[in-house]
Design a protein around this motif. Structure first.
Motif, PDB file in Angstrom:
ATOM      1  N   HIS A 255      35.953  71.884  23.798  1.00 28.68           N
ATOM      2  CA  HIS A 255      37.238  72.570  23.765  1.00 28.68           C
ATOM      3  C   HIS A 255      38.322  71.755  24.452  1.00 28.68           C
ATOM      4  O   HIS A 255      39.310  72.303  24.941  1.00 28.68           O
ATOM      5  N   CYS A 256      38.135  70.465  24.515  1.00 28.09           N
ATOM      6  CA  CYS A 256      39.131  69.587  25.107  1.00 28.09           C
ATOM      7  C   CYS A 256      39.145  68.289  24.308  1.00 28.09           C
ATOM      8  O   CYS A 256      38.222  67.982  23.565  1.00 28.09           O
ATOM      9  N   VAL A 257      40.228  67.548  24.461  1.00 27.23           N
ATOM     10  CA  VAL A 257      40.324  66.235  23.822  1.00 27.23           C
ATOM     11  C   VAL A 257      39.961  65.198  24.869  1.00 27.23           C
ATOM     12  O   VAL A 257      40.740  64.934  25.785  1.00 27.23           O
ATOM     13  N   PRO A 258      38.757  64.619  24.802  1.00 26.97           N
ATOM     14  CA  PRO A 258      38.285  63.725  25.850  1.00 26.97           C
ATOM     15  C   PRO A 258      38.865  62.326  25.697  1.00 26.97           C
ATOM     16  O   PRO A 258      39.440  61.983  24.657  1.00 26.97           O
ATOM     17  N   PRO A 259      38.717  61.505  26.745  1.00 32.57           N
ATOM     18  CA  PRO A 259      39.093  60.092  26.603  1.00 32.57           C
ATOM     19  C   PRO A 259      38.315  59.442  25.470  1.00 32.57           C
ATOM     20  O   PRO A 259      37.209  59.868  25.126  1.00 32.57           O
ATOM     21  N   ASP A 260      38.869  58.390  24.904  1.00 32.22           N
ATOM     22  CA  ASP A 260      38.232  57.731  23.763  1.00 32.22           C
ATOM     23  C   ASP A 260      36.836  57.213  24.086  1.00 32.22           C
ATOM     24  O   ASP A 260      35.998  57.063  23.195  1.00 32.22           O
ATOM     25  N   SER A 261      36.577  56.945  25.354  1.00 36.43           N
ATOM     26  CA  SER A 261      35.292  56.357  25.739  1.00 36.43           C
ATOM     27  C   SER A 261      34.168  57.382  25.800  1.00 36.43           C
ATOM     28  O   SER A 261      33.008  57.027  26.003  1.00 36.43           O
ATOM     29  N   MET A 262      34.493  58.675  25.612  1.00 40.09           N
ATOM     30  CA  MET A 262      33.472  59.701  25.731  1.00 40.09           C
ATOM     31  C   MET A 262      33.167  60.321  24.381  1.00 40.09           C
ATOM     32  O   MET A 262      34.062  60.597  23.596  1.00 40.09           O
ATOM     33  N   ASP A 263      31.899  60.537  24.105  1.00 41.43           N
ATOM     34  CA  ASP A 263      31.451  61.155  22.861  1.00 41.43           C
ATOM     35  C   ASP A 263      30.707  62.447  23.160  1.00 41.43           C
ATOM     36  O   ASP A 263      30.001  62.561  24.157  1.00 41.43           O
TER      37      ASP A 263
ATOM     38  N   ARG B 210      38.894  79.177  23.474  1.00 43.08           N
ATOM     39  CA  ARG B 210      40.234  78.605  23.486  1.00 43.08           C
ATOM     40  C   ARG B 210      41.106  79.105  22.344  1.00 43.08           C
ATOM     41  O   ARG B 210      42.338  79.069  22.428  1.00 43.08           O
ATOM     42  N   VAL B 211      40.489  79.597  21.265  1.00 40.36           N
ATOM     43  CA  VAL B 211      41.275  80.201  20.192  1.00 40.36           C
ATOM     44  C   VAL B 211      41.997  81.437  20.708  1.00 40.36           C
ATOM     45  O   VAL B 211      43.115  81.742  20.322  1.00 40.36           O
ATOM     46  N   LEU B 212      41.343  82.164  21.616  1.00 33.00           N
ATOM     47  CA  LEU B 212      41.898  83.415  22.119  1.00 33.00           C
ATOM     48  C   LEU B 212      42.713  83.216  23.390  1.00 33.00           C
ATOM     49  O   LEU B 212      43.603  83.996  23.684  1.00 33.00           O
ATOM     50  N   TRP B 213      42.390  82.195  24.163  1.00 33.84           N
ATOM     51  CA  TRP B 213      43.103  81.953  25.412  1.00 33.84           C
ATOM     52  C   TRP B 213      43.598  80.519  25.383  1.00 33.84           C
ATOM     53  O   TRP B 213      42.816  79.589  25.487  1.00 33.84           O
ATOM     54  N   ALA B 214      44.902  80.335  25.217  1.00 29.06           N
ATOM     55  CA  ALA B 214      45.453  79.022  24.905  1.00 29.06           C
ATOM     56  C   ALA B 214      45.149  77.975  25.963  1.00 29.06           C
ATOM     57  O   ALA B 214      44.972  76.812  25.654  1.00 29.06           O
ATOM     58  N   SER B 215      45.083  78.375  27.223  1.00 28.70           N
ATOM     59  CA  SER B 215      44.867  77.376  28.257  1.00 28.70           C
ATOM     60  C   SER B 215      44.437  78.019  29.555  1.00 28.70           C
ATOM     61  O   SER B 215      44.890  79.097  29.898  1.00 28.70           O
TER      62      SER B 215
ATOM     63  N   GLY C  18      41.233  68.343  15.305  1.00 29.32           N
ATOM     64  CA  GLY C  18      40.211  68.867  14.394  1.00 29.32           C
ATOM     65  C   GLY C  18      38.934  69.270  15.095  1.00 29.32           C
ATOM     66  O   GLY C  18      38.381  70.340  14.847  1.00 29.32           O
ATOM     67  N   ASP C  19      38.425  68.432  16.010  1.00 26.87           N
ATOM     68  CA  ASP C  19      37.163  68.727  16.695  1.00 26.87           C
ATOM     69  C   ASP C  19      37.286  69.949  17.589  1.00 26.87           C
ATOM     70  O   ASP C  19      36.398  70.806  17.625  1.00 26.87           O
ATOM     71  N   CYS C  20      38.384  70.044  18.354  1.00 24.41           N
ATOM     72  CA  CYS C  20      38.567  71.179  19.259  1.00 24.41           C
ATOM     73  C   CYS C  20      38.582  72.490  18.485  1.00 24.41           C
ATOM     74  O   CYS C  20      37.906  73.461  18.849  1.00 24.41           O
ATOM     75  N   ALA C  21      39.366  72.538  17.428  1.00 29.30           N
ATOM     76  CA  ALA C  21      39.485  73.763  16.647  1.00 29.30           C
ATOM     77  C   ALA C  21      38.154  74.131  15.989  1.00 29.30           C
ATOM     78  O   ALA C  21      37.758  75.300  15.975  1.00 29.30           O
ATOM     79  N   ALA C  22      37.458  73.132  15.447  1.00 31.22           N
ATOM     80  CA  ALA C  22      36.176  73.399  14.797  1.00 31.22           C
ATOM     81  C   ALA C  22      35.162  73.958  15.785  1.00 31.22           C
ATOM     82  O   ALA C  22      34.434  74.911  15.481  1.00 31.22           O
ATOM     83  N   ASN C  23      35.127  73.380  16.990  1.00 30.71           N
ATOM     84  CA  ASN C  23      34.188  73.862  17.997  1.00 30.71           C
ATOM     85  C   ASN C  23      34.544  75.268  18.469  1.00 30.71           C
ATOM     86  O   ASN C  23      33.660  76.093  18.735  1.00 30.71           O
ATOM     87  N   ALA C  24      35.842  75.556  18.575  1.00 35.65           N
ATOM     88  CA  ALA C  24      36.268  76.895  18.991  1.00 35.65           C
ATOM     89  C   ALA C  24      35.911  77.924  17.923  1.00 35.65           C
ATOM     90  O   ALA C  24      35.475  79.043  18.231  1.00 35.65           O
ATOM     91  N   LEU C  25      36.094  77.566  16.655  1.00 31.79           N
ATOM     92  CA  LEU C  25      35.720  78.475  15.558  1.00 31.79           C
ATOM     93  C   LEU C  25      34.212  78.719  15.531  1.00 31.79           C
ATOM     94  O   LEU C  25      33.750  79.849  15.317  1.00 31.79           O
TER      95      LEU C  25
ATOM     96  N   ALA D 251      38.160  77.291   6.674  1.00 32.37           N
ATOM     97  CA  ALA D 251      39.276  77.069   7.597  1.00 32.37           C
ATOM     98  C   ALA D 251      39.346  75.629   8.085  1.00 32.37           C
ATOM     99  O   ALA D 251      40.393  75.194   8.584  1.00 32.37           O
ATOM    100  N   TYR D 252      38.275  74.878   7.946  1.00 28.62           N
ATOM    101  CA  TYR D 252      38.264  73.515   8.478  1.00 28.62           C
ATOM    102  C   TYR D 252      39.283  72.610   7.777  1.00 28.62           C
ATOM    103  O   TYR D 252      39.875  71.730   8.410  1.00 28.62           O
ATOM    104  N   LEU D 253      39.490  72.800   6.469  1.00 33.73           N
ATOM    105  CA  LEU D 253      40.405  71.921   5.749  1.00 33.73           C
ATOM    106  C   LEU D 253      41.839  72.052   6.247  1.00 33.73           C
ATOM    107  O   LEU D 253      42.459  71.029   6.594  1.00 33.73           O
ATOM    108  N   PRO D 254      42.414  73.268   6.317  1.00 31.86           N
ATOM    109  CA  PRO D 254      43.780  73.354   6.839  1.00 31.86           C
ATOM    110  C   PRO D 254      43.881  72.886   8.291  1.00 31.86           C
ATOM    111  O   PRO D 254      44.891  72.290   8.681  1.00 31.86           O
ATOM    112  N   VAL D 255      42.832  73.140   9.080  1.00 31.87           N
ATOM    113  CA  VAL D 255      42.844  72.668  10.468  1.00 31.87           C
ATOM    114  C   VAL D 255      42.865  71.144  10.499  1.00 31.87           C
ATOM    115  O   VAL D 255      43.609  70.529  11.269  1.00 31.87           O
ATOM    116  N   PHE D 256      42.060  70.520   9.625  1.00 32.14           N
ATOM    117  CA  PHE D 256      42.043  69.056   9.568  1.00 32.14           C
ATOM    118  C   PHE D 256      43.414  68.511   9.148  1.00 32.14           C
ATOM    119  O   PHE D 256      43.911  67.539   9.729  1.00 32.14           O
TER     120      PHE D 256
END
Length: 318
Positions: free
Chosen positions: A96-104, A65-70, A225-232, A182-187
């Protein structure tokens, strides 16, 4: 579609695209599921559930997802190009997605697990991959030779020696050794209001004159933060895992594979195109003549989708 002139085909696609956008038919159904224990986002255009009448499913495997926006814009273009003949789905990578709050998040994603659970075994598959998605497709075909894959289109395929490419040489130290820096600026970016994130994304994309504005929102969501970290993290894994080309799998499936290489792709140099074409003279290889960038979805999603859909459908009918 077979025999239709490219210009007329593209005009038909453009008109239908405008009609779909006007009446809201271009919106997909978005499902969040647990797949192999991992949160997975599935975009579904056309039929949202497969039954015995669905003989073929087009499944899009995206790049990082870092390379292909969507994947959404390309799915939209593909379903228009295919004139509703086939359902078109896209399955995300884990995290690589923001899930519903009920999903971990639990564990890593697995595309074969998705197919086994959500796609009938008798359904034939047309796989469309971009970038690292092409490597994943070859892995799927290698691990499950019984998959009913009738065609696989590999667009800008990063299937070998990624760390040795011009872009790989730049990004490998960042992704493999400096990722945590890179995690700090992303956060910090993830804490910004959505409106400000949108402004920043538009500024980054300002130099792309023909930008497809539908990529703005999913790119903003990447600043979670989670999406970007996982993509990195995935990017770092790509540099370490994608080494030698899987010639055995390519040889076994050469009649099913369609390759499209970029002429100015720094993730997959033209040298790789000439080498694979030399090694597999009976293969179906094309070199881009239109100047499309690796991340084509940013400004040429419609053109690439119409080209690929006509190419695939023409091949299916021969």
């Amino acid at each position: 579609l077979q025999g239709l002139e490219p210009e007329l085909f593209l005009k038909l696609v453009t008109n239908e695209m405008d009609n779909m956008t006007a009446d809201g038919r271009d919106e997909p159904q978005t499902d969040f599921i647990y797949c192999h224990g991992a949160i997975t986002e599935v975009l579904k255009f056309g039929s949202c559930r497969l039954h015995s009448g669905h003989k073929v499913l087009f499944l899009i495997i995206p790049g990082n997802r870092v390379l292909w926006a969507s994947t959404t814009p390309s799915c939209r273009h593909f379903i228009v190009c295919l004139v509703y003949y086939y359902p078109v789905w896209a399955v995300s990578h884990a995290g690589h997605c923001v899930p519903p709050d009920s999903m971990d998040m639990i564990e890593d994603d697995h595309k074969l697990s998705f197919l086994r659970k959500h796609v009938p075994r008798e359904t034939s598959l047309v796989l469309v991959g971009h970038s690292i998605g092409c490597y994943i497709i070859l892995e799927m075909m290698k691990k499950d030779p019984e998959l009913k894959v009738i065609k696989a289109a590999l667009l800008f395929p990063t299937i070998e020696r990624m760390a040795k490419t011009p872009q790989g040489k730049v990004m490998t130290p960042v992704l493999c050794h400096l990722r945590y820096v890179a995690y700090l600026p992303v956060f910090l970016l993830s804490l910004l209001p959505e409106g400000l994130k949108t402004v920043l994304v538009k500024l980054v994309f300002a130099a792309i004159h023909s930008l497809d504005n539908t990529v703005i929102h999913p790119t903003v969501s990447l600043l979670s933060g989670d999406c970007a970290a996982n993509a990195l993290y995935m990017g770092g894994q790509e540099m370490q895992i994608v080494l030698e080309r899987d010639n055995e799998t390519i040889k076994k499936n050469i009649e099913k594979l369609l390759f499209y290489y970029g002429a100015t792709d720094h993730w997959c140099p033209v040298q790789y195109y000439h080498e694979i074409k030399r090694d597999f003279p009976s293969g179906h290889f094309r070199l881009c003549e239109n100047g499309f960038r690796h991340a084509f979805v940013l400004d040429a999603g419609r053109e690439v989708a119409s080209m690929a859909a006509k190419w695939i459908c023409g091949d299916l009918r021969t």
